[in-house]
Design an enzyme around this catalytic site. Structure first.
Site: not given
Ligand code: AHR
Length: 517
Positions: A201, A324
């Site tokens: 990110e 994710e």
């Molecule tokens: O999964 C929790 C968080 O969500 C992670 O650390 C991040 O990459 C995302 O914003």
């Protein structure tokens, strides 16, 4: 079949006829499977897991240390390890997440007593004794039989440090990093390091970069970070977009496509947005409907990011890794809000099944995905409390879906009414079909209507049997006091005019093997 399963199977049969509190006639759905046009194989890695150093995901969740009273193997809790083995975890991504861009791998190697205590500034501001480091992660993924996906720190450490980390894991020779690894108790390099992430990110917690800057950094780091000579290659994964940040994908493909094997995509379902996510349990039907609608939205995002990638990579060599994804609710009352601990219900099972079906439909690009997260964090497979453990409804979906790992998907045409609630509108039934590695045909069927059963008629003849996951309430879940409230039970097809059909109860997920005649 034991008494518990007999009772649950009888309950499922009853739910198929009349759904909770709203006895209504079943909706008719027709499904046709095009076995003449198989798609690209469903990469097993789409059932991957994300295990960040966050809250009780690693500590308590999978790692309790060698001296714990909780039964463990080399510090890894045995109950969780065995439960995860059952679902055939194909790959685990670690150590973050946002944590990745604050992590120095050198803090997590060597004798435990000499590892520095860090502060996890992203997640609760708690101290971290670094007892779960590289050896522990690589050994754990190896014990699971999973590939390892290391997320490197591109935000706050130089490429040289990252390069040495890769060497530490992969060098089978006599270099300094290989010697250091040996001194730390591991002779041979690990051979299951299949993916290397460059930052996380970067548009946000990974450094608040512009797409251009992040792309340049990716090129720089990816030039210097490689497996040691003779070691298996790894896929280089660029920190990609979230949601509909299409320009990020465009820039990466324009400037980096020869230096990456995949681009990551992050997509979370926050029912009512970041500031008002809503509870994991005890929600109303509006929350059910909006959650499923938002879960389905990932299909549009994947299609649009893929279309951008197609312009630069028509041969589809570059993967789109949804590394994710999952639901994100308000933290459980009385838990540390920075730990992102939430319960998990039948609604999450629906989200998991719908999302995996979408990955099947996009198997040309989506070659890896990692649900957030494996244990005790967000949409987890497993929750732990002391020495207790529960398998969540999401776990059971992954268990039922493991037959789709490496399967060949078939296009499915479906005529289904919509399930509507207020402004929310989703197709009532979703179906995925694939020929598994064992040569058998499997169907995954999801009914998103919380009230109405579906009578699903296929164009096939033959019989089918498998398992179904459902429950009387939208938030049916397992708790530490009642850990077996919801789990899959036997489910079979029926006949309609000589064709194979299914009476799919309201709010249910089923996976069946079809025996065609
Ligand atoms: O999964 C929790 C968080 O969500 C992670 O650390 C991040 O990459 C995302 O914003």
């Amino acid at each position: 079949m034991n008494l518990r399963n007999t009772l649950l199977t009888a309950t499922v049969a009853a739910l198929a006829l009349a759904s909770p509190g709203h006895a209504q006639q079943a909706s008719r759905v027709s499904v046709s499977i095009d076995t003449a046009h198989p798609g690209p194989v469903i990469d097993p890695a789409v059932q991957g897991q994300f295990a960040e150093n966050l809250g009780r995901g690693l500590y308590d969740g999978i790692w309790v240390g060698h001296h714990s009273n909780i039964p463990n193997r080399n510090g890894f809790r045995t109950d969780v390890l065995e439960a995860l083995k059952q679902i055939h975890v194909p790959v685990v991504r670690w150590p973050g997440g946002c944590f990745a861009d604050t992590y120095d791998w050198r803090d997590g190697i060597g004798p435990l007593s000499e590892r520095p205590v860090g502060i996890n500034t992203n997640w609760g501001g708690v101290n971290d004794d670094n007892s779960f480091g590289t050896n522990e992660f690589m050994n754990y993924s190896e014990a699971l039989g999973a590939d390892a996906y290391v997320s490197g720190n591109m935000g706050s450490l130089p490429p040289y440090t990252m390069r040495k980390w890769a060497e530490y894991i992969t060098d089978g020779g006599d270099g300094a990093m290989a010697r250091l690894r040996r001194a730390n108790g591991r002779d041979k390099p690990w051979t299951n390091l299949k993916y290397w992430g460059f930052g996380n990110e970067s548009w946000g917690c990974g450094g608040h970069m512009t797409a251009e800057y992040s792309t340049d950094l990716h090129n720089r780091y990816a030039t210097f970070v490689n497996p040691a000579p003779g070691a298996p290659d790894f896929v280089k994964v660029a920190a990609g977009p979230h949601d509909d940040l299409y320009d990020w994908t465009e820039k990466l493909m324009q400037k980096s496509k020869d230096r990456l094997g995949a681009i990551s995509l992050h997509y979370y379902v926050f029912p009512y947005g970041w500031d008002h996510k809503g509870p994991a349990l005890g929600f109303d039907e509006d929350a059910w409907a909006i959650t499923l609608e938002k879960a389905r939205h990932i299909e549009e995002l994947i299609a649009k990011h893929s279309a951008i990638m197609d312009k630069y990579d028509p041969e589809k060599k570059v993967g789109l890794y949804v590394d994710e994804w999952g639901t994100w609710y308000d933290p459980e009352p009385s838990s540390n809000p920075g730990f992102l601990y939430q319960q998990n219900s039948l609604r999450d099972a629906e989200v998991a099944a719908l999302t995996l079906n979408i990955f099947h439909r996009h198997s040309d690009r989506v070659k890896l995905a990692a649900i957030a997260q494996m244990v005790n964090v967000l949409q987890a497979m497993i929750l732990t409390k002391g020495d207790k453990m529960v398998r969540t409804p999401t776990y059971w979906v992954f268990d039922m879906y493991k037959v789709f790992q490496g399967a060949t998907p078939y296009p499915v045409a479906i005529q289904t009414p919509d399930y509507r609630y207020g402004d929310h509108d989703v197709p009532m039934v979703d179906v995925s079909a694939a020929k598994a590695k064992d040569g058998k045909l499997y169907l995954a069927l999801v009914n998103s209507d919380p009230h109405k059963a579906a009578h699903v008629v296929t164009g096939m003849t033959g019989s089918a049997s498998g398992q179904i996951l459902t429950g009387p309430a939208m938030d049916t879940h397992n708790s530490f006091d009642a850990p077996d409230t919801i789990h899959p039970v036997a489910f079979s097809g029926t006949k309609d005019g000589g064709k194979l059909a299914f009476d799919l109860p309201a709010q249910s997920v089923a996976v069946v093997e079809v025996r065609q005649r």
